[in-house]
Design a protein around this motif. Structure first.
Motif, short mmCIF file in Angstrom:
data_model
loop_
_atom_site.label_atom_id
_atom_site.label_comp_id
_atom_site.label_asym_id
_atom_site.label_seq_id
_atom_site.Cartn_x
_atom_site.Cartn_y
_atom_site.Cartn_z
N GLU A 162 -5.00 -2.03 4.90
CA GLU A 162 -4.19 -1.01 5.57
C GLU A 162 -2.70 -1.35 5.53
OE1 GLU A 162 -4.37 1.57 9.72
OE2 GLU A 162 -4.87 -0.55 9.78
N ASN A 197 -18.62 -3.20 2.33
CA ASN A 197 -18.92 -2.17 3.31
C ASN A 197 -20.36 -1.68 3.22
OD1 ASN A 197 -16.08 -1.71 1.89
ND2 ASN A 197 -15.82 -1.40 4.09
N LEU A 224 -9.99 1.02 3.84
CA LEU A 224 -11.06 0.38 4.60
C LEU A 224 -12.06 -0.35 3.72
CD1 LEU A 224 -11.67 3.30 7.10
CD2 LEU A 224 -10.49 1.15 7.58
N GLU A 299 -10.00 -3.04 10.90
CA GLU A 299 -11.22 -2.29 11.14
C GLU A 299 -11.93 -1.87 9.87
OE1 GLU A 299 -7.67 0.61 11.49
OE2 GLU A 299 -8.12 -1.45 12.04
N VAL A 300 -12.14 -2.80 8.94
CA VAL A 300 -12.91 -2.51 7.73
C VAL A 300 -14.17 -1.74 8.12
CG1 VAL A 300 -14.39 -3.62 6.02
CG2 VAL A 300 -12.01 -4.35 6.28
N GLN A 301 -14.47 -0.67 7.39
CA GLN A 301 -15.57 0.21 7.78
C GLN A 301 -16.90 -0.53 7.78
OE1 GLN A 301 -15.19 4.32 6.83
NE2 GLN A 301 -17.27 4.48 6.08
N GLN A 322 -14.14 2.10 14.53
CA GLN A 322 -15.20 2.70 13.70
C GLN A 322 -15.32 4.19 13.99
OE1 GLN A 322 -16.62 0.61 11.27
NE2 GLN A 322 -15.00 -0.67 12.15
N ASP A 326 -11.86 5.18 11.34
CA ASP A 326 -12.78 5.08 10.21
C ASP A 326 -13.58 6.38 10.03
OD1 ASP A 326 -11.75 2.55 10.38
OD2 ASP A 326 -13.67 1.52 10.26
N SER A 329 -10.43 9.94 10.58
CA SER A 329 -9.25 9.31 9.98
C SER A 329 -8.03 10.21 10.10
CB SER A 329 -9.51 9.00 8.50
OG SER A 329 -10.64 8.15 8.34
#
Length: 466
Positions: A162, A197, A224, A299-301, A322, A326, A329
């Protein structure tokens, strides 16, 4: 009824003009190099809608080299003679469109692809790009002055992108408004784990390498996506509420914190599912890596990534994303408070849930600690500008906005609003105006003054006036 000669002539001229207009409107053109986001005008691409990414990446930690092959499936939204993808610095060795070799050129961070035949509006197509090189982390003031993106670690890499670093490691339409599903395959030296992910489809060793295949079946913004690689202790299971969980922790950090990442992740996922609506993804989890230079978490999905600095409060913040960031968005980066203000407010809700402090008291603490002449109050939260898009006011004043809203409309309406928001825009995009409209509809109250004061007016708001 017969037409006169002049009428017939006029009709013919009109028909010819109409044909020319139709022909001109259907003529193939080059897709725009960006969607026109005011903070990142060249990010994202026009003329098509990304649907799915197949990413195959191989990483050699010793040299830092990444070799990749990305296949994008997309639908043309206009007749295209050529299209752009975002790709920063890596070398492209070949491009195919619909399985046929295509011409390509580079223009800064744009990869311009010219297929052999026009891509017709409404039809799906594939673009496959083969590329390689040594990805470089991005820097500058945007992310707290920290490097971000593709960040090398002692045993691999932490990938946290991000807002604009996904295109440092794969060609893409790199803007959150163009979401897609993903299959991500990672090749790494044997003994290292590649984490990405969604759910783990397969993992196996062959020769001196370990191969992992991950699938994110829900639409995801490019920033993400992750392909974090390293030595990890992995724990899997399900939360008490039944959501699968995958937690990977760098073994060098095993005894460095009193926080039980697995337990907090499970508890927060289940609690937010009660407050914000059903958990939006197939898997929850965490990736905790030893990257002291990274002064942030992301906050990686489906599996937030955390640097060595972490806490229970940070975990509940990233998991709230999330839902807010995520699944729902931002349509444009200027609306970033919809992500960070909501996730910060979630930290206040967590403290309230734990019985340690009410959200009202958290609001007052954040409000009172900053004097009226503090630079904090000079950030316009609803449009904070690119280099200060992650300023503390976006987080804290964004959260204050939500508490002010809660106190204006009451708990019943407020806690109807949160899950209604995540349900209405699930897997899509939204902006501040969308949120204001929904808040007014659910509460039955006119709220322009509240949002104008807290989001679009600088200076410290007068609580007695509001």
């Amino acid at each position: 009824m017969a037409l006169s000669r002049s009428a017939r002539l006029g009709a013919a001229v009109t028909a010819a003009a109409s044909f020319m207009v139709i022909a001109a409107s259907s003529a193939p053109v080059q897709g725009a190099p960006g969607i026109g986001d005011s903070y990142f005008p060249q990010l994202g691409n026009g003329g098509f809608d990304a649907r799915h990414y197949d990413l195959d990446v191989a990483y050699a930690p010793g040299t830092g080299r990444l070799d990749g092959r990305t296949t994008l499936t997309a639908r043309a939204t206009q007749n295209l003679s050529s299209l752009d993808l975002d790709l920063q610095k890596l070398e492209v060795t070949g491009v195919e469109v619909n399985g046929r070799r295509a011409a390509f050129t580079r223009d800064g961070d744009e990869l311009v692809v010219t297929p052999r035949a026009t891509l017709r509006k409404g039809r799906s197509f594939t673009v496959t790009v083969t590329y390689g090189g040594v990805p470089e982390a991005l820097g500058g003031p945007i992310v707290f002055g920290s490097d971000y993106g593709w960040m090398k670690t002692e045993d691999g890499v932490l990938v946290a992108c991000e807002p604009n670093a996904a295109s440092t490691w794969f060609p893409s339409s790199d803007h959150p408004s163009d979401k897609a599903t993903y299959d991500i395959r990672i090749k790494a030296p044997k003994g290292l784990t590649g984490v990405s992910n969604g759910r783990l489809v397969s993992t196996y060793d062959r020769g001196g390498s370990t191969y992992t295949h991950w699938r994110e079946s829900k639409p995801m913004a490019t920033y993400l996506a992750t392909a974090t690689i390293g030595r990890f202790d992995v724990r899997t299971g399900t939360t008490p509420g039944g959501t699968p969980i995958y937690v990977a922790i760098d073994p060098t950090l095993a005894n460095s914190s009193t926080v039980d990442v697995y337990a907090v992740t499970a508890a927060a996922t289940d609690y937010w599912s009660q407050v914000f609506g059903p958990y939006p993804f197939e898997v929850t989890g965490a990736v905790v890596d030893n990257v002291p230079a990274a002064g942030f978490s992301l906050e990686v999905q489906s599996k937030p990534v955390y640097s060595a600095v972490r806490s229970e409060s940070t975990i509940v913040h990233e998991l709230a994303h999330q839902w807010f960031g995520d699944s729902v968005s931002v349509a444009h980066w200027k609306d970033i408070w919809l992500n960070e203000g909501f996730a910060t407010y979630a930290q206040w809700l967590w403290a309230e849930h734990q019985g340690t402090r009410s959200a009202h008291d958290s609001f007052l603490a954040a409000y009172n600690v900053r004097p009226a002449d503090s630079a904090f109050w000079q950030t316009t939260v609803g449009d904070p500008q690119r280099d200060t898009m992650f300023a503390s006011a976006v987080y804290q004043r964004g959260a204050m906005t939500l508490q002010a809203l809660r106190e204006r409309i009451g708990d019943t309406a407020f806690f109807r609003l949160l899950p209604a928001w995540t349900r209405l825009h699930r897997y899509g995009n939204a902006d501040t105006a969308d949120f204001i409209r929904l808040a007014e509809r659910i509460s039955g109250r006119q709220l322009d003054d509240l949002f104008r004061t807290w989001l679009f007016t600088t200076g410290k708001p007068d609580l007695t006036a509001s």
